[in-house]
Enzyme design. Structure first.
Site, PDB file in Angstrom:
ATOM      1  N   ARG A  26      15.879  31.388  34.945  1.00 23.60           N
ATOM      2  CA  ARG A  26      17.211  31.764  35.431  1.00 23.60           C
ATOM      3  C   ARG A  26      18.011  32.476  34.345  1.00 23.60           C
ATOM      4  O   ARG A  26      18.655  33.495  34.598  1.00 23.60           O
ATOM      5  CB  ARG A  26      17.952  30.507  35.900  1.00 23.60           C
ATOM      6  CG  ARG A  26      17.427  29.916  37.203  1.00 23.60           C
ATOM      7  CD  ARG A  26      17.903  28.483  37.391  1.00 23.60           C
ATOM      8  NE  ARG A  26      17.646  27.952  38.725  1.00 23.60           N
ATOM      9  CZ  ARG A  26      16.468  27.502  39.151  1.00 23.60           C
ATOM     10  NH1 ARG A  26      15.436  27.538  38.318  1.00 23.60           N
ATOM     11  NH2 ARG A  26      16.320  27.035  40.379  1.00 23.60           N
ATOM     12  N   ARG A 105       1.826  32.693  48.837  1.00 24.76           N
ATOM     13  CA  ARG A 105       2.964  31.783  48.992  1.00 24.76           C
ATOM     14  C   ARG A 105       4.041  32.413  49.884  1.00 24.76           C
ATOM     15  O   ARG A 105       4.264  33.624  49.845  1.00 24.76           O
ATOM     16  CB  ARG A 105       3.521  31.369  47.627  1.00 24.76           C
ATOM     17  CG  ARG A 105       2.518  30.503  46.871  1.00 24.76           C
ATOM     18  CD  ARG A 105       2.955  30.132  45.488  1.00 24.76           C
ATOM     19  NE  ARG A 105       4.006  29.131  45.496  1.00 24.76           N
ATOM     20  CZ  ARG A 105       4.456  28.538  44.395  1.00 24.76           C
ATOM     21  NH1 ARG A 105       3.947  28.845  43.212  1.00 24.76           N
ATOM     22  NH2 ARG A 105       5.427  27.626  44.458  1.00 24.76           N
ATOM     23  N   GLN A 152      14.215  28.027  45.990  1.00 21.69           N
ATOM     24  CA  GLN A 152      14.112  29.283  45.247  1.00 21.69           C
ATOM     25  C   GLN A 152      14.707  30.447  46.025  1.00 21.69           C
ATOM     26  O   GLN A 152      15.243  31.393  45.433  1.00 21.69           O
ATOM     27  CB  GLN A 152      12.658  29.554  44.889  1.00 21.69           C
ATOM     28  CG  GLN A 152      12.080  28.560  43.886  1.00 21.69           C
ATOM     29  CD  GLN A 152      10.573  28.637  43.777  1.00 21.69           C
ATOM     30  OE1 GLN A 152       9.910  29.339  44.540  1.00 21.69           O
ATOM     31  NE2 GLN A 152      10.018  27.901  42.826  1.00 21.69           N
ATOM     32  N   SER A 178      15.656  19.884  47.539  1.00 22.12           N
ATOM     33  CA  SER A 178      15.633  20.292  46.124  1.00 22.12           C
ATOM     34  C   SER A 178      17.005  20.751  45.664  1.00 22.12           C
ATOM     35  O   SER A 178      17.140  21.773  44.967  1.00 22.12           O
ATOM     36  CB  SER A 178      14.581  21.379  45.885  1.00 22.12           C
ATOM     37  OG  SER A 178      13.287  20.898  46.124  1.00 22.12           O
ATOM     38  N   ASP A 301       7.951  18.438  42.042  1.00 17.33           N
ATOM     39  CA  ASP A 301       7.153  18.709  40.843  1.00 17.33           C
ATOM     40  C   ASP A 301       6.727  17.423  40.136  1.00 17.33           C
ATOM     41  O   ASP A 301       5.806  17.428  39.323  1.00 17.33           O
ATOM     42  CB  ASP A 301       7.921  19.590  39.860  1.00 17.33           C
ATOM     43  CG  ASP A 301       7.915  21.054  40.284  1.00 17.33           C
ATOM     44  OD1 ASP A 301       7.128  21.404  41.180  1.00 17.33           O
ATOM     45  OD2 ASP A 301       8.705  21.837  39.734  1.00 17.33           O
ATOM     46  N   ARG A 332      -0.934  20.463  46.594  1.00 19.50           N
ATOM     47  CA  ARG A 332      -0.917  19.319  45.677  1.00 19.50           C
ATOM     48  C   ARG A 332      -1.107  17.986  46.396  1.00 19.50           C
ATOM     49  O   ARG A 332      -1.582  17.030  45.768  1.00 19.50           O
ATOM     50  CB  ARG A 332       0.379  19.311  44.862  1.00 19.50           C
ATOM     51  CG  ARG A 332       0.364  20.372  43.774  1.00 19.50           C
ATOM     52  CD  ARG A 332       1.602  20.358  42.921  1.00 19.50           C
ATOM     53  NE  ARG A 332       1.511  21.405  41.904  1.00 19.50           N
ATOM     54  CZ  ARG A 332       2.561  21.957  41.313  1.00 19.50           C
ATOM     55  NH1 ARG A 332       3.786  21.561  41.619  1.00 19.50           N
ATOM     56  NH2 ARG A 332       2.385  22.908  40.403  1.00 19.50           N
ATOM     57  N   LYS A 400       0.158  28.041  32.060  1.00 21.63           N
ATOM     58  CA  LYS A 400       1.232  28.525  32.928  1.00 21.63           C
ATOM     59  C   LYS A 400       2.586  28.013  32.463  1.00 21.63           C
ATOM     60  O   LYS A 400       3.572  28.772  32.478  1.00 21.63           O
ATOM     61  CB  LYS A 400       0.959  28.090  34.366  1.00 21.63           C
ATOM     62  CG  LYS A 400       1.938  28.644  35.380  1.00 21.63           C
ATOM     63  CD  LYS A 400       1.548  28.240  36.787  1.00 21.63           C
ATOM     64  CE  LYS A 400       2.355  29.009  37.812  1.00 21.63           C
ATOM     65  NZ  LYS A 400       3.788  28.723  37.769  1.00 21.63           N
TER      66      LYS A 400
END
Length: 422
Positions: A26, A105, A152, A178, A301, A332, A400
């Site tokens: 950000r 995605r 996001q 989130s 996460d 996941r 990553k």
């Protein structure tokens, strides 16, 4: 293929948690917009080199200089979803590419919103995903989207809409998930002199704003701290882990890892500016850990690390409202279920809920890392309470976000032997 073998040794010690990747992405994009709108370079400190930050730096350089161009987003979903509306607000023709699972995605929210506000949206391949081309200049107005998708998308719009000539609104048609990540976005925007007003069901964003160029320091990453809380919980000798670099007043949603791992039974406390974690009952059955019921809609996460702790806790743990975990670097939910079961644990899925029934010890063996950094790092904890070493594929997917994770883990007395097969 690169593998890592985790063993059962761990002595503990002190570490400084890496800076928050989410906040850094950000800040780097806001810094680029400050350069464009105010002409002054922003000093951003406490950055950490990893693949996601590298591609964000390159993208920020393109934003600083061009009205149009090609942006390689690597495997960063955050960067891709943030930069699409920002580029649309700047105008011109932009092409976005990526690797791994990123081209698959979801981007459908922007496919619906952007054409209605003056920007064409075209996928080059199969009609969805990447490569993606957008063209035109975004116009202001009302942007309506569901709240139960990735935050996001909301962040991308919050960063882009202040650049438009007219005022805009973001209106959510369902409760926001989130929310911590949107709170983080609002905090970063305030630091860069951008005004956003919360209204019922969304936000009002005045147009014609310029980003300022403050000195911005990125704070420590609570989502990375979760891996070391998991390791502390599963240490067979009750080793103490001391973590610096974390802000107790951070707006990161993953600060909830204190409550999550405390709920399993880990002792966690602040000593000065360090967060200290230790399993005081490591010698008892199940290490004194107990299962729990968790709504993870705002802390997705954290699930991989918490799932390994659950696999070795007494009773059942349920990770509910976890559907968005299917859309990460891997599915996941499936990845953690398969890994736990492959190592002798007991995990199942029920819709968007991951259900784990704890065992006292895992058997060890081979688990698939699924080219997912969080899966690979979470499985370090599994090795601490397994009869034989835990071998995990795709070891270097950690690059990553945390390329020094193995080094840090070994420095704390853990075993993480990386080797190549084939």
């Amino acid at each position: 293929m690169d593998h890592v073998s985790y063993g059962s040794a761990f002595s503990g010690g002190s570490l400084t948690v890496p800076p928050s990747k989410s906040a850094a992405i950000r800040a780097l994009l806001c810094g680029a917009l400050a350069m464009r709108t105010s002409g002054r370079r922003c000093e951003i400190t406490n950055l950490f080199d990893c693949d996601d930050i590298t591609v964000t730096r390159r993208a920020a350089e393109i934003l600083c200089a061009d009205d149009g161009g090609e942006v390689d987003c690597g495997e960063s979903g955050s960067l891709l979803r943030f930069i699409i509306p920002i580029a649309a607000a700047l105008g011109g023709r932009w092409r976005f590419t990526g690797r791994g699972r990123l081209p698959q995605r979801p981007l459908g929210v922007y496919a619906d919103l952007l054409p209605a506000h003056g920007v064409s949206f075209k996928n080059e391949s199969d009609g969805k995903g990447l490569p993606l081309i957008i063209e035109g200049r975004l116009t202001s107005g009302r942007f309506t989207l569901p709240g139960n998708i990735s935050s996001q998308f909301v962040t991308g719009l919050l960063m882009a809409l202040p650049l438009l000539e007219g005022d805009s609104e973001i209106i959510l048609t369902s409760p926001l998930e989130s929310i911590g990540y949107v709170d983080m976005t609002m905090d970063v925007l305030r630091n860069f002199g951008v005004t956003v007003r919360a209204i019922e069901g969304g936000w009002q964003i005045p147009g014609g704003q310029s980003y300022e160029s403050p000195a911005y320091q990125v704070d420590g990453d609570w989502s990375q701290a979760a891996f070391f809380l998991n390791i502390a919980a599963l240490s067979p000798i009750g080793a103490k882990v001391r973590m610096g670099g974390l802000r107790p007043d951070s707006l990161q949603g993953d600060r909830a890892c204190i409550e999550v791992f405390g709920g399993f039974g880990l002792d966690i406390r602040w000593e000065g500016d360090e967060l200290v974690a230790q399993n005081l009952y490591a010698g008892e059955p199940f290490g004194g850990l107990r299962g729990q019921r968790l709504d993870v809609s705002n802390i997705t996460d954290m699930v991989p690390a918490a799932a390994i702790c659950a696999a070795l806790s007494r009773g059942e743990t349920r990770f509910e409202n976890a559907g968005r975990l299917r859309l990460k670097e891997s599915d996941r939910l499936e990845a953690m279920k398969q890994a736990i079961n492959a190592l002798g644990g007991r995990a199942s899925e029920e819709g968007d809920t991951l259900i784990i029934n704890g065992v006292e010890r895992l058997s060890g063996g081979l688990a698939q890392g699924c080219n997912d950094h969080r899966v690979v790092m979470a499985l370090a904890g599994a090795g601490l309470r397994s009869e034989s070493p835990v071998e995990v594929t795709d070891a270097y997917s950690i690059n990553k976000t945390y390329p020094t994770f193995f080094d840090e883990y070994r420095r704390l007395g853990g075993i993480a032997n990386v080797f190549q097969l084939g």
